[in-house]
Every structure is written in structure tokens, then in C-alpha cells.
Design an enzyme around this catalytic site. Structure first.
Site, mmCIF file in Angstrom:
data_model
loop_
_atom_site.group_PDB
_atom_site.id
_atom_site.type_symbol
_atom_site.label_atom_id
_atom_site.label_comp_id
_atom_site.label_asym_id
_atom_site.label_seq_id
_atom_site.Cartn_x
_atom_site.Cartn_y
_atom_site.Cartn_z
ATOM 1 N N ASP A 59 3.638 0.814 11.922
ATOM 2 C CA ASP A 59 2.437 0.316 11.338
ATOM 3 C C ASP A 59 2.340 -0.992 11.725
ATOM 4 O O ASP A 59 0.926 -1.537 11.565
ATOM 5 C CB ASP A 59 2.549 0.305 9.908
ATOM 6 C CG ASP A 59 2.163 1.634 9.130
ATOM 7 O OD1 ASP A 59 1.848 2.688 9.863
ATOM 8 O OD2 ASP A 59 2.347 1.900 8.056
ATOM 9 N N ARG A 91 -4.343 10.256 3.095
ATOM 10 C CA ARG A 91 -3.124 10.913 3.009
ATOM 11 C C ARG A 91 -2.167 11.097 1.722
ATOM 12 O O ARG A 91 -1.489 12.253 1.536
ATOM 13 C CB ARG A 91 -2.298 10.366 4.218
ATOM 14 C CG ARG A 91 -0.758 10.976 4.511
ATOM 15 C CD ARG A 91 -0.951 12.089 5.370
ATOM 16 N NE ARG A 91 0.346 12.713 5.802
ATOM 17 C CZ ARG A 91 0.667 13.799 6.389
ATOM 18 N NH1 ARG A 91 -0.035 14.603 6.732
ATOM 19 N NH2 ARG A 91 1.966 13.972 6.705
ATOM 20 N N CYS A 100 -5.687 8.611 8.135
ATOM 21 C CA CYS A 100 -6.006 8.262 9.467
ATOM 22 C C CYS A 100 -5.697 9.320 10.555
ATOM 23 O O CYS A 100 -4.732 10.196 10.367
ATOM 24 C CB CYS A 100 -5.243 7.039 9.806
ATOM 25 S SG CYS A 100 -5.840 5.575 9.041
ATOM 26 N N ILE A 141 6.828 7.697 16.551
ATOM 27 C CA ILE A 141 6.543 8.399 15.272
ATOM 28 C C ILE A 141 5.166 9.050 15.477
ATOM 29 O O ILE A 141 5.344 10.321 15.131
ATOM 30 C CB ILE A 141 6.212 7.201 14.458
ATOM 31 C CG1 ILE A 141 7.642 6.339 14.304
ATOM 32 C CG2 ILE A 141 6.084 7.931 12.947
ATOM 33 C CD1 ILE A 141 8.798 6.991 13.988
ATOM 34 N N LYS A 160 0.922 -1.156 0.151
ATOM 35 C CA LYS A 160 -0.055 -0.054 0.155
ATOM 36 C C LYS A 160 0.951 1.367 0.091
ATOM 37 O O LYS A 160 0.705 2.214 -0.721
ATOM 38 C CB LYS A 160 -0.990 -0.013 1.171
ATOM 39 C CG LYS A 160 -1.517 1.455 1.665
ATOM 40 C CD LYS A 160 -2.363 1.232 2.955
ATOM 41 C CE LYS A 160 -2.552 2.830 3.409
ATOM 42 N NZ LYS A 160 -1.480 3.638 3.739
ATOM 43 N N ARG A 215 0.387 15.185 11.692
ATOM 44 C CA ARG A 215 0.948 14.589 10.778
ATOM 45 C C ARG A 215 1.166 15.833 9.619
ATOM 46 O O ARG A 215 0.761 15.899 8.598
ATOM 47 C CB ARG A 215 0.204 13.582 10.026
ATOM 48 C CG ARG A 215 -0.118 12.367 10.873
ATOM 49 C CD ARG A 215 -1.047 11.236 10.171
ATOM 50 N NE ARG A 215 -0.268 10.419 9.356
ATOM 51 C CZ ARG A 215 -0.962 9.485 8.717
ATOM 52 N NH1 ARG A 215 -2.050 9.595 8.582
ATOM 53 N NH2 ARG A 215 -0.060 8.818 7.918
ATOM 54 N N PRO A 216 2.052 16.799 10.292
ATOM 55 C CA PRO A 216 2.375 18.090 9.364
ATOM 56 C C PRO A 216 2.979 17.640 8.203
ATOM 57 O O PRO A 216 3.811 16.684 8.080
ATOM 58 C CB PRO A 216 3.068 19.035 10.349
ATOM 59 C CG PRO A 216 3.575 17.887 11.220
ATOM 60 C CD PRO A 216 2.925 16.789 11.284
ATOM 61 N N ILE A 217 2.994 18.649 7.248
ATOM 62 C CA ILE A 217 3.707 18.528 5.938
ATOM 63 C C ILE A 217 4.672 19.485 5.812
ATOM 64 O O ILE A 217 5.133 19.800 4.514
ATOM 65 C CB ILE A 217 2.669 18.334 4.707
ATOM 66 C CG1 ILE A 217 1.939 19.692 4.419
ATOM 67 C CG2 ILE A 217 1.685 17.450 4.681
ATOM 68 C CD1 ILE A 217 1.221 19.840 3.276
ATOM 69 N N ASP A 218 5.255 19.953 6.906
ATOM 70 C CA ASP A 218 6.234 20.935 6.932
ATOM 71 C C ASP A 218 7.643 20.565 6.311
ATOM 72 O O ASP A 218 8.098 21.210 5.773
ATOM 73 C CB ASP A 218 6.584 21.588 8.350
ATOM 74 C CG ASP A 218 7.035 20.490 9.110
ATOM 75 O OD1 ASP A 218 6.404 19.271 9.286
ATOM 76 O OD2 ASP A 218 8.034 20.839 9.985
ATOM 77 N N GLN A 219 7.925 19.338 6.254
ATOM 78 C CA GLN A 219 9.121 18.889 5.561
ATOM 79 C C GLN A 219 9.243 18.790 4.259
ATOM 80 O O GLN A 219 9.826 19.107 3.586
ATOM 81 C CB GLN A 219 9.557 17.536 6.253
ATOM 82 C CG GLN A 219 10.123 17.763 7.724
ATOM 83 C CD GLN A 219 10.959 18.810 8.214
ATOM 84 O OE1 GLN A 219 12.319 18.490 7.469
ATOM 85 N NE2 GLN A 219 10.799 19.511 8.731
#
Length: 419
Positions: free
Chosen positions: A306, A92, A116, A328, A22, A121-125
Site C-alpha cells: 500500500d 472489498r 480497487c 502482492i 482504514k 484478489r481471490p477469496i479462496d483462502q
């Protein structure tokens, strides 16, 4: 709405074939639009996340042909238009379209991705990578508008080895002018799969699978073929099921080195396990003599976040106190409430849980709060007395290919119901 009903206590015997990963497939599908020609992706898992990505492709105007486990994607007719919230929020991985469209057209407009609810779960990177390569990023009312007059290679140091940020930076960098170096890159096998795909198209990527990835930008990407690697999380989940209630259960079509961290922990617990070249045989005959362990989730090759929730079900049967630390995501213990409802004895202290075992689990009605929490509860239902009902299972169907059919084929009494 759907729910899963499981009649527990029935031994699992036979073979489960692991499908495509996945976490790889959901990046490969958006990456396909970087090609100027037709591409083929094989071993695509039959999961609802792929359906959601297909919906975005169709919305953008791509020509998509799907067979059982294959996708043929021709993106020559794509129109680079705003991706609305009603489809971006379904998963996501929709944000891989953000980087693919930016890399191809130097402009993208889309809403914040979904997925989920397992914590921040930031997307700053990811945005850091975009900006380093020359993009201007604006966010207005949860919508991103990203422009670049020109994408130029740069050194990108990720503050943490994020899988998403590593892949997103790759997708933007392959057509940028000059050389890009990603430092502190994530090392997951899925990243290697994506890099191989891009190289098959004509990209020039070196170092995927290490902490330093180098990309030489190219002007054009052509047609290619790629096969999705086996899903190491699916494989691990079914191996744990075998440790709980298996009787010579064979989990087939996997890459053992991708789950070495799990296999070593299972051996430490005294699980009856045999590892082959591309399979694992596992039985529950040592269920009464399993030892407690300590687990800490880390980026690859550490123990995967996971798999920690599915593993917790097994730890309820160990003789003693097991400790699990989640590093995480801060909200990945939502399964604990429902496991305790089923009879487990688990305490949460900040980012750690303490699992006191063994405890006898009994059937209850429980809720899948996220994908892997749902898998955890399905495993608990398989070994519990009575009939367990797992609600909110759309999460589970997002990530486990044909889970009802695969478990039924090895003896489980499990069915999916509409409610």
C-alpha cells in the site's frame, strides 16, 4: 464525480495528525455484530469505506450511532438476510460481514465484494478457512450461499499469509466449538487490533501478530470498547510528502515501529528525518542529494504494497535508477502511465519497475485508477509546477481521512471539486 486540483511547488509546514487505520476499522465494524451487546469503536476514520459499512449495518437492522470519530453499534435487532450486490460491491471489506454473519448465525448469503481494481484478489483462502471449520460454500452467479450445521475448531493452513483470510477465519472461529489454529497467518498490526477487539468481547485468541494464531471457541461475546490503531499507510504517505516538499513537517499520532520498513528506506535514501515516540519530523532539504534504492513489497513486517505507489513519486527524485518489485498484486503499476505523463522516466518489466531520476515533474490532468495510485498522483501534484488535476478521486476519499483539509492546514493549495 469528483476531482482534486493542486497548485504545486508550495512547501508543507506544520502538523498533520494521523487518523485511525482504514484497514483495521473496516474489519472492526463488521466484527462488531458478533457481540450480543452494544460495542463502541473509537478513532474511526472519516472515510467513505466506513460509510459503506454503516450502510450494510443499517440494512441488516443494527442500531448505529455515529459521532465524529466514534461508532456505537448495537446488533441485537439484526436480521440475517441476503446482502445485495449494490452494497457489497462498494468495497472489498464487505466480505468481513460474510465471516461475521457465518460465525454468529451459521448462515450467510451475499454477493462477491468490490474494491480497487489492482489485480486478482481471490477469496479462496477465506473460503478454505470456512470449509475447514465445517461450512458448505456454494457460489451461484457471483453470489455466495454459506451454511454450517455446526462450526467446529480445526487446523487451518493458509497457502499465503493473507490479511483478509486471517481476519475472516478469526471471525468465524471465535464462536466455533473447540480449538482453531491458523498457521501461516498474516502478522499485520491491524490483525492484532481485531484480535484485541474480539478478546475484549470475551473471545480467547492467542498469537495474533505471529504466524500461528490459536482460538478457543466461546458461546457468547459481550459489550466492549476498542480504539482503532493509527493508520500506518496514511502516516507513510504524509511522511513521503514531507520528503518531497516538506519544511519541518510533523506527522503526528503514529506508531513508528509499524512503519519501520519505510523509515529505514527513507534513511537509506538520505531523507532528512527525525523519529520520535509518536511522530516523525521530515523535510525536503536533501531532495537534491537523495540516493536510489531497491524495494520489494512483502507482507508485514516487509515493505507494504500500500506504500509502494506513493513511494514511487519520491523515487523519481533520487539520483540514479531505483528498482521496485511488487510481489502482492500484479496490477499495481497503473500509476506509472500518469507519472510518466507528468515527466517521470519509469519502465515496467513484468513485476518490476525501474525509476530513473531525478526528473522534473510538471502539472497534468491524471486519473486515480485506485486508492494508492491516487495518493501517488496527489504527491506528484504537490511538487509539480502548475496546477495538477486528479480525476476519479472517489478512490482516494475511500481511504484518506479529510485529505484536503489536512494538506490545506500545512500550506498546500488543494481543493476538491464536483464535476
Amino acid at each position: 464525480m469528483k476531482q482534486i486540483k493542486i497548485e504545486g511547488g508550495i512547501k508543507l509546514s506544520g502538523t498533520i495528525n494521523v487518523g485511525g487505520a482504514k484497514n483495521s476499522a473496516v474489519a472492526l465494524v463488521p466484527a462488531s455484530i458478533l457481540s450480543d451487546e452494544e460495542i463502541v469503536i473509537d478513532n474511526i476514520p472519516e472515510i467513505s469505506d466506513i460509510d459503506a459499512l454503516d450502510e450494510i449495518l443499517e440494512y441488516l437492522g443494527a442500531n448505529v450511532t455515529r459521532t465524529k470519530n466514534s461508532m456505537k453499534i448495537d446488533s441485537k435487532s439484526i436480521v440475517n438476510k441476503e446482502i445485495p450486490e449494490n452494497i457489497s460491491k462498494k468495497l472489498r471489506a464487505s466480505y468481513y460481514f460474510m465471516s461475521a454473519l457465518l460465525g454468529k448465525y451459521k448462515h450467510v448469503e451475499m454477493y462477491f465484494p468490490g474494491g480497487c481494481s489492482i489485480g486478482a484478489r481471490p477469496i479462496d483462502q477465506t473460503l478454505k478457512g470456512f470449509r475447514a471449520l465445517g461450512a458448505d460454500v456454494q457460489e451461484v452467479n457471483n453470489k455466495f450461499i454459506i451454511d454450517a450445521k455446526e462450526l467446529k475448531g480445526a487446523n487451518v493452513y493458509l497457502d499465503m499469509p493473507s490479511v483478509g483470510a486471517t481476519i475472516n477465519t478469526l471471525l468465524v472461529a471465535v464462536k466455533a466449538k473447540g480449538k482453531t489454529v491458523i498457521e501461516n497467518a498474516a502478522k499485520e498490526p491491524e490483525i492484532v487490533n481485531v484480535a484485541t477487539f474480539l478478546n475484549n468481547m470475551g473471545a480467547k485468541i492467542k498469537g495474533a501478530g505471529t504466524s500461528r494464531i490459536t482460538i478457543e471457541g466461546v458461546e457468547r461475546l459481550h459489550k466492549c470498547y476498542i480504539e482503532v490503531i493509527p493508520d500506518r499507510i496514511e502516516a507513510g504517505t504524509y511522511i513521503i510528502a514531507g520528503a518531497l516538499i516538506g519544511e519541518n513537517l510533523k506527522v503526528n499520532n503514529l506508531i513508528p515501529s509499524h512503519i519501520e520498513n519505510l523509515l529505514s528506506k527513507l534513511k537509506e535514501m538520505n531523507v532528512d528525518i527525525e523519529v520520535g515516540d509518536d511522530y516523525v519530523n521530515v523535510s525536503s532539504k536533501n531532495i537534491n542529494n537523495m540516493k536510489p534504492i531497491k524495494v520489494k513489497t512483502l507482507g508485514y513486517p516487509g515493505f507494504p504494497t500500500d506504500l509502494q505507489q506513493p513511494l514511487v513519486t519520491l523515487l523519481t527524485q533520487a539520483n540514479g535508477i531505483s528498482t521496485l518489485e511488487e510481489t502482492i498484486y500484479e496490477n499495481r503499476f497503473q500509476n506509472v502511465e500518469y507519472l510518466n505523463k507528468m515527466g517521470s522516466n519509469i519502465d515496467i518489466f513484468d513485476k518490476k519497475i525501474f525509476i530513473k531520476g531525478p526528473t522534473k515533474l510538471h502539472a497534468e490532468t491524471v486519473k486515480a485508477t485506485d486508492l494508492r495510485a491516487g495518493a501517488c498522483l496527489v504527491l506528484a501534484g504537490l511538487m509539480s509546477n502548475g496546477v495538477t488535476t486528479v480525476t476519479n478521486v472517489e478512490h482516494v476519499l475511500r481511504g484518506y481521512e479529510n485529505i484536503i483539509e489536512k494538506l490545506t492546514n500545512v500550506g498546500a493549495k488543494i481543493k476538491l471539486e464536483e464535476i
